[in-house]
Design an enzyme around this catalytic site. Structure first.
Site, PDB file in Angstrom:
ATOM      1  CB  THR A 109      -1.028  -0.064   1.264  1.00  0.00           C
ATOM      2  OG1 THR A 109      -1.588  -1.218   1.381  1.00  0.00           O
ATOM      3  CG2 THR A 109      -2.035   1.184   1.105  1.00  0.00           C
ATOM      4  CE  LYS A 188      -4.721  -1.396   1.749  1.00  0.00           C
ATOM      5  NZ  LYS A 188      -5.533  -1.888   2.801  1.00  0.00           N
ATOM      6  CE  LYS A 263       1.536   2.221   4.560  1.00  0.00           C
ATOM      7  NZ  LYS A 263       2.060   1.404   3.973  1.00  0.00           N
TER       8      LYS A 263
HETATM    9  P1  NAD Z   1       6.356  -5.303   7.356  1.00  0.00           P
HETATM   10  O1  NAD Z   1       6.880  -4.320   7.759  1.00  0.00           O
HETATM   11  O2  NAD Z   1       6.023  -6.386   8.419  1.00  0.00           O
HETATM   12  O3  NAD Z   1       6.903  -6.134   5.990  1.00  0.00           O
HETATM   13  C1  NAD Z   1       7.752  -5.456   5.123  1.00  0.00           C
HETATM   14  C2  NAD Z   1       8.862  -6.353   4.649  1.00  0.00           C
HETATM   15  O4  NAD Z   1       9.616  -5.685   3.765  1.00  0.00           O
HETATM   16  C3  NAD Z   1       9.882  -6.677   5.908  1.00  0.00           C
HETATM   17  O5  NAD Z   1       9.968  -8.020   6.035  1.00  0.00           O
HETATM   18  C4  NAD Z   1      11.099  -5.920   5.520  1.00  0.00           C
HETATM   19  O6  NAD Z   1      12.307  -6.442   6.104  1.00  0.00           O
HETATM   20  C5  NAD Z   1      10.852  -5.904   3.938  1.00  0.00           C
HETATM   21  N1  NAD Z   1      11.691  -4.767   3.219  1.00  0.00           N
HETATM   22  C6  NAD Z   1      12.002  -3.732   3.441  1.00  0.00           C
HETATM   23  N2  NAD Z   1      12.812  -2.920   2.721  1.00  0.00           N
HETATM   24  C7  NAD Z   1      13.100  -3.994   1.858  1.00  0.00           C
HETATM   25  C8  NAD Z   1      14.014  -4.163   0.704  1.00  0.00           C
HETATM   26  N3  NAD Z   1      14.718  -3.101   0.351  1.00  0.00           N
HETATM   27  N4  NAD Z   1      14.259  -5.365   0.026  1.00  0.00           N
HETATM   28  C9  NAD Z   1      13.761  -6.501   0.545  1.00  0.00           C
HETATM   29  N5  NAD Z   1      12.944  -6.685   1.611  1.00  0.00           N
HETATM   30  C10 NAD Z   1      12.743  -5.295   2.447  1.00  0.00           C
HETATM   31  O7  NAD Z   1       4.882  -4.811   6.653  1.00  0.00           O
HETATM   32  P2  NAD Z   1       3.513  -5.535   6.228  1.00  0.00           P
HETATM   33  O8  NAD Z   1       2.568  -5.484   7.572  1.00  0.00           O
HETATM   34  O9  NAD Z   1       3.809  -6.921   5.863  1.00  0.00           O
HETATM   35  O10 NAD Z   1       3.024  -4.469   5.171  1.00  0.00           O
HETATM   36  C11 NAD Z   1       3.339  -4.519   3.849  1.00  0.00           C
HETATM   37  C12 NAD Z   1       2.749  -3.674   3.066  1.00  0.00           C
HETATM   38  O11 NAD Z   1       1.236  -4.095   3.301  1.00  0.00           O
HETATM   39  C13 NAD Z   1       2.388  -2.264   3.503  1.00  0.00           C
HETATM   40  O12 NAD Z   1       2.548  -1.334   2.450  1.00  0.00           O
HETATM   41  C14 NAD Z   1       1.085  -2.355   4.212  1.00  0.00           C
HETATM   42  O13 NAD Z   1       0.577  -0.857   4.479  1.00  0.00           O
HETATM   43  C15 NAD Z   1       0.367  -3.175   3.562  1.00  0.00           C
HETATM   44  N6  NAD Z   1      -0.888  -3.906   4.355  1.00  0.00           N
HETATM   45  C16 NAD Z   1      -0.673  -4.218   5.622  1.00  0.00           C
HETATM   46  C17 NAD Z   1      -1.615  -4.769   6.503  1.00  0.00           C
HETATM   47  C18 NAD Z   1      -1.517  -5.258   7.752  1.00  0.00           C
HETATM   48  O14 NAD Z   1      -2.414  -5.574   8.386  1.00  0.00           O
HETATM   49  N7  NAD Z   1       0.002  -5.444   8.133  1.00  0.00           N
HETATM   50  C19 NAD Z   1      -2.799  -4.826   5.814  1.00  0.00           C
HETATM   51  C20 NAD Z   1      -3.067  -4.463   4.185  1.00  0.00           C
HETATM   52  C21 NAD Z   1      -2.032  -3.958   3.746  1.00  0.00           C
END
Ligand code: NAD
Length: 333
Positions: A109, A188, A263
């Site tokens: 997102t 979204k 965010k």
């Molecule tokens: P998170 O922070 O748990 O996971 C993100 C992952 O990306 C981490 O494991 C991190 O190490 C990795 N990462 C960061 N930079 C990187 C790079 N340069 N190379 C490789 N890996 C890298 O976040 P999340 O909760 O999994 O959310 C991910 C996305 O999904 C976000 O945009 C969030 O807004 C969206 N989202 C989250 C939820 C929720 O409930 N958590 C729900 C819907 C959407």
């Protein structure tokens, strides 16, 4: 791109959402397909590999993932991470690989501008590659249960749509093509703005009703029967103890973190400003989520914790039961 003709699928970003999503792919993809995965956090790469040793291959970088995969998915925190993983300055990015003819799907997102910048970059460098925004809704529990919804940045007649649907339905349920590039994200963000505003409104309405002597369970019934019916109150009620399955009833755990709502809310306001949309509730909403994100009583908890942040009573049941006991004692006299 027909899944039966694919030999490698890549996944970059194995966080709270990405890890269970990639797990479903590893579990459900046809057996000839290998899953190439990368995250800067080596522990999650190791975990997925140990869960599916025959299926998951550890990659050394995002480029290494792209080199070996015909379809590449990314699930990263913010626009800056997506920009850097696809087209950052170093030689280990997805676009350092030749992704001609490949399918790229970003499920993060992020702001629509970053998504369009990545799409334009890919289109220019690799005209036969196809990049889509594909944000999801449904939270971590939804990702674990494969019940998340996908909002696709493509139209109904996109030739890749049938393949995209087949692929993402391994990780989720509903798939909605939103009309074109970045429109999955626009949908979204618009959805999360609405959901965020409703959570604040339910919290305020409940609070004023409860302070006027009403039982919140009665209020919830009134809204459901009246014109204020909404899913936030029905299934995610911010007041603890009204709906047993709501995160609020479990200490505001296992939900959508308040910082993520902050965010998304902020991204939605940026989008509204860019497209010239009126936004009278935006400023107050953002200030509320901003404050709650920084409040030690609320940080890391489900975003419906705004009820607590706004001063709502969480101990109402004890008081009502206390009153009932007091009343029955009185009646007994
Ligand atoms: P998170 O922070 O748990 O996971 C993100 C992952 O990306 C981490 O494991 C991190 O190490 C990795 N990462 C960061 N930079 C990187 C790079 N340069 N190379 C490789 N890996 C890298 O976040 P999340 O909760 O999994 O959310 C991910 C996305 O999904 C976000 O945009 C969030 O807004 C969206 N989202 C989250 C939820 C929720 O409930 N958590 C729900 C819907 C959407």
């Amino acid at each position: 791109m027909d899944l039966t003709k694919v030999s490698g699928i890549g996944f970059v970003g194995l966080g709270a959402m990405g890890l269970p999503m990639a797990g479903h792919l590893a579990n459900k993809l046809p057996s000839h397909i290998r899953l190439y995965v990368y995250d800067i956090n080596q522990a999650s790469v190791d975990q997925l590999h140990s869960d599916y040793p025959d299926r998951v291959i550890k990659a050394s970088s995002a480029k290494n993932v792209a080199d070996q995969s015909e379809i590449i998915l990314t699930m990263l925190p913010e626009g800056k991470h997506v920009r850097s993983v696809y087209m950052g300055g170093d030689s280990e990015t997805i676009c350092s690989s030749d992704v001609s003819g490949k399918l790229l799907l970003d499920c993060s997102t992020i702001d629509t501008a970053s998504s369009l910048a990545v799409k334009d970059y890919i289109n220019e460098k690799f005209p036969t590659a196809s990049f889509y925004d594909a944000p999801v809704s449904g939270g971590v529990v939804g990702a674990q249960k494969a019940s998340i919804a996908f909002f696709l940045g493509c139209g109904d007649s996109d030739p890749n749509l049938p393949h995209l649907i087949k692929l993402v339905q391994l990780m989720g349920k509903d798939v909605i093509p939103c009309g074109g590039p970045s429109k999955g994200l626009a949908a979204k963000l618009s959805n999360n703005y609405l959901s965020g505003v409703i959570a604040i409104a339910v919290s305020e309405a409940m609070d004023m009703g409860m302070r006027s002597g009403l039982d919140p369970r009665v209020l919830a019934k009134v809204y459901a029967a009246g014109t204020a019916q909404n899913t936030i109150c029905d299934r995610f009620c911010p007041v603890p103890g009204v709906y047993a399955e709501a995160p609020s009833s479990k200490g505001y755990t296992n939900g959508f973190k308040v910082q993520l709502m902050r965010k998304d809310f902020s991204l939605a306001l940026e989008m509204a400003q860019r497209v010239g949309a009126q936004n009278v509730l935006g400023e107050a909403g953002l200030a509320t989520y901003d404050g709650a994100s920084k409040d030690p009583r609320c940080v890391d908890l489900d975003s419906r914790v705004v009820y607590r942040y706004l001063g709502g009573d969480e101990d109402w049941l004890t008081k009502i039961d206390g009153d009932a006991t007091a009343a029955s004692t009185l009646n007994g006299h």
